[in-house]
Design an enzyme around this catalytic site. Structure first.
Site, PDB file in Angstrom:
ATOM      1  N   GLY A  41       0.797  -1.215   0.000  1.00 28.34           N
ATOM      2  CA  GLY A  41       0.000   0.000   0.000  1.00 28.34           C
ATOM      3  C   GLY A  41       0.836   1.275   0.000  1.00 28.34           C
ATOM      4  O   GLY A  41       2.068   1.253   0.093  1.00 28.34           O
ATOM      5  N   ASN A 117      -2.537   8.335   6.861  1.00 28.46           N
ATOM      6  CA  ASN A 117      -2.605   7.777   5.516  1.00 28.46           C
ATOM      7  C   ASN A 117      -3.729   6.762   5.320  1.00 28.46           C
ATOM      8  O   ASN A 117      -4.248   6.602   4.220  1.00 28.46           O
ATOM      9  CB  ASN A 117      -1.256   7.118   5.195  1.00 28.46           C
ATOM     10  CG  ASN A 117      -1.304   6.226   3.983  1.00 28.46           C
ATOM     11  OD1 ASN A 117      -1.200   6.686   2.845  1.00 28.46           O
ATOM     12  ND2 ASN A 117      -1.472   4.919   4.206  1.00 28.46           N
ATOM     13  N   TYR A 189     -27.804   6.647   0.595  1.00 29.43           N
ATOM     14  CA  TYR A 189     -26.351   6.452   0.561  1.00 29.43           C
ATOM     15  C   TYR A 189     -25.805   6.335  -0.855  1.00 29.43           C
ATOM     16  O   TYR A 189     -26.326   5.580  -1.679  1.00 29.43           O
ATOM     17  CB  TYR A 189     -25.982   5.187   1.337  1.00 29.43           C
ATOM     18  CG  TYR A 189     -24.506   4.872   1.401  1.00 29.43           C
ATOM     19  CD1 TYR A 189     -23.634   5.691   2.113  1.00 29.43           C
ATOM     20  CD2 TYR A 189     -23.986   3.734   0.777  1.00 29.43           C
ATOM     21  CE1 TYR A 189     -22.284   5.391   2.199  1.00 29.43           C
ATOM     22  CE2 TYR A 189     -22.632   3.429   0.864  1.00 29.43           C
ATOM     23  CZ  TYR A 189     -21.789   4.261   1.576  1.00 29.43           C
ATOM     24  OH  TYR A 189     -20.448   3.958   1.663  1.00 29.43           O
TER      25      TYR A 189
END
Length: 320
Positions: A41, A117, A189
């Site tokens: 990541g 992050n 939503y």
């Protein structure tokens, strides 16, 4: 403003600003805290780039030690002198955030850089234990609480401390909807508007921090890293992918450009290290440089409203 641009990589930023990490600039090596550092990541790559300049310590926060362990091993291989530790955190849970902050506070005397992050994106509707839509909860509320609980350690670093909020150009998809942030408990939503709301909150949080912490010398920034398909965000609901393009088109917005993961962490590292940004605390950065944002994401009134809203959710006031 800086010499860095769209194509700059994180490794290039660290190489250019290595004195900020090796201790030659401030006569100390920094201690860096990074949330969301799973292997593969953006946070992990950010940590690995930093390791090349031998910081004093890197603390990696995440939900799974198993996913972070390979990153820790690689950091130790790159920089054997750097202390690297894992601390478990679930940003969806204020209780977990408080436990993680307590563990950090008990183990360090100061923090030089906090990089918020971690994030989730485009997920199905759910609520946190504090009854907040999950993307707003994990991406903003969790980081709001963690950051404020760590402020004394950041203050102890002196006037070189920085707080970095990884946001996104997708903030343009929605302001913070203060009167309906849970989308009528999911009835209305839209995963991408919810994500946009959370990314706007990241920007406003940096604005508020810059104003409130100016006298303490702590600087804050938010940023767009770029579109990175290996960014390690939680699994996007596959039914949502076709929607995001249509949403950008309907709002007449330009889709952000794709970057490699090396390019993607460059702006984070510039926010953490670049001295030319000292006079731009509170700014939103894109391609390592300050960029104007929509009014709703830069308005100080909105920033303070979000601060008060966030305090009410976490059940604690933070005054500076």
């Amino acid at each position: 403003m800086t010499a860095f641009n769209f194509s700059t990589t994180g490794s290039e930023v660290v190489a250019a600003l290595a004195d900020r990490v090796t201790g030659k600039t401030f006569a100390k090596k920094p201690l860096v805290v990074i949330t969301g550092a799973s292997h593969g990541g953006l946070g992990a790559h950010t940590a690995l780039c930093l390791a090349a300049a031998n910081p004093a310590e890197i603390i990696l926060l995440g939900r799974s030690e198993e996913k972070v362990s390979p990153v820790m091993k690689e950091i130790s291989s790159i920089s054997p002198s750097t202390i690297v530790r894992f601390i478990k955190i679930d940003l969806l849970s204020c209780a977990s955030v408080r436990a993680a902050a307590a563990e950090i506070n008990a183990s360090v005397s100061k923090i030089d850089v906090l990089i918020n992050n971690a994030g989730i994106m485009g997920v199905k509707f759910s609520l946190t234990p504090e009854n907040v839509e999950s993307q707003l909860g994990a991406n903003h509320i969790g980081h709001f609480l963690l950051t404020n609980l760590l402020i004394p350690k950041l203050e102890a670093s002196g006037d070189s401390a920085r707080i970095v909020n990884v946001s996104s150009a997708m903030y343009q998809l929605s302001p913070v909807i203060f009167d309906n942030y849970n989308f009528s408990d999911g009835k209305t939503y839209n995963a991408w508007e919810a994500y946009g709301q959370s990314k706007t909150a990241n920007i406003l949080f940096a604005v508020a921090l810059a104003e409130k912490l100016e006298k303490k010398g702590i600087k804050s920034y938010s940023l767009h890293p770029g579109v990175i398909h290996t960014a390690g965000l939680s699994e996007v609901d596959q039914e949502e992918w076709p929607i995001v393009g249509a949403l950008f088109e309907s709002k007449k917005l330009e889709m952000p450009k794709e970057k490699t993961i090396g390019q993607g962490c460059a702006t984070t590292l510039a926010a953490a290290l670049d001295p030319t940004l000292d006079d731009h605390s509170g700014s939103f950065l894109n391609d390592c440089n300050p960029k104007n944002v929509l009014d709703y994401a830069s308005d100080v009134v909105n920033a303070n409203k979000l601060w008060n809203f966030s305090e009410a959710i976490v059940g604690e006031e933070f005054r500076y």
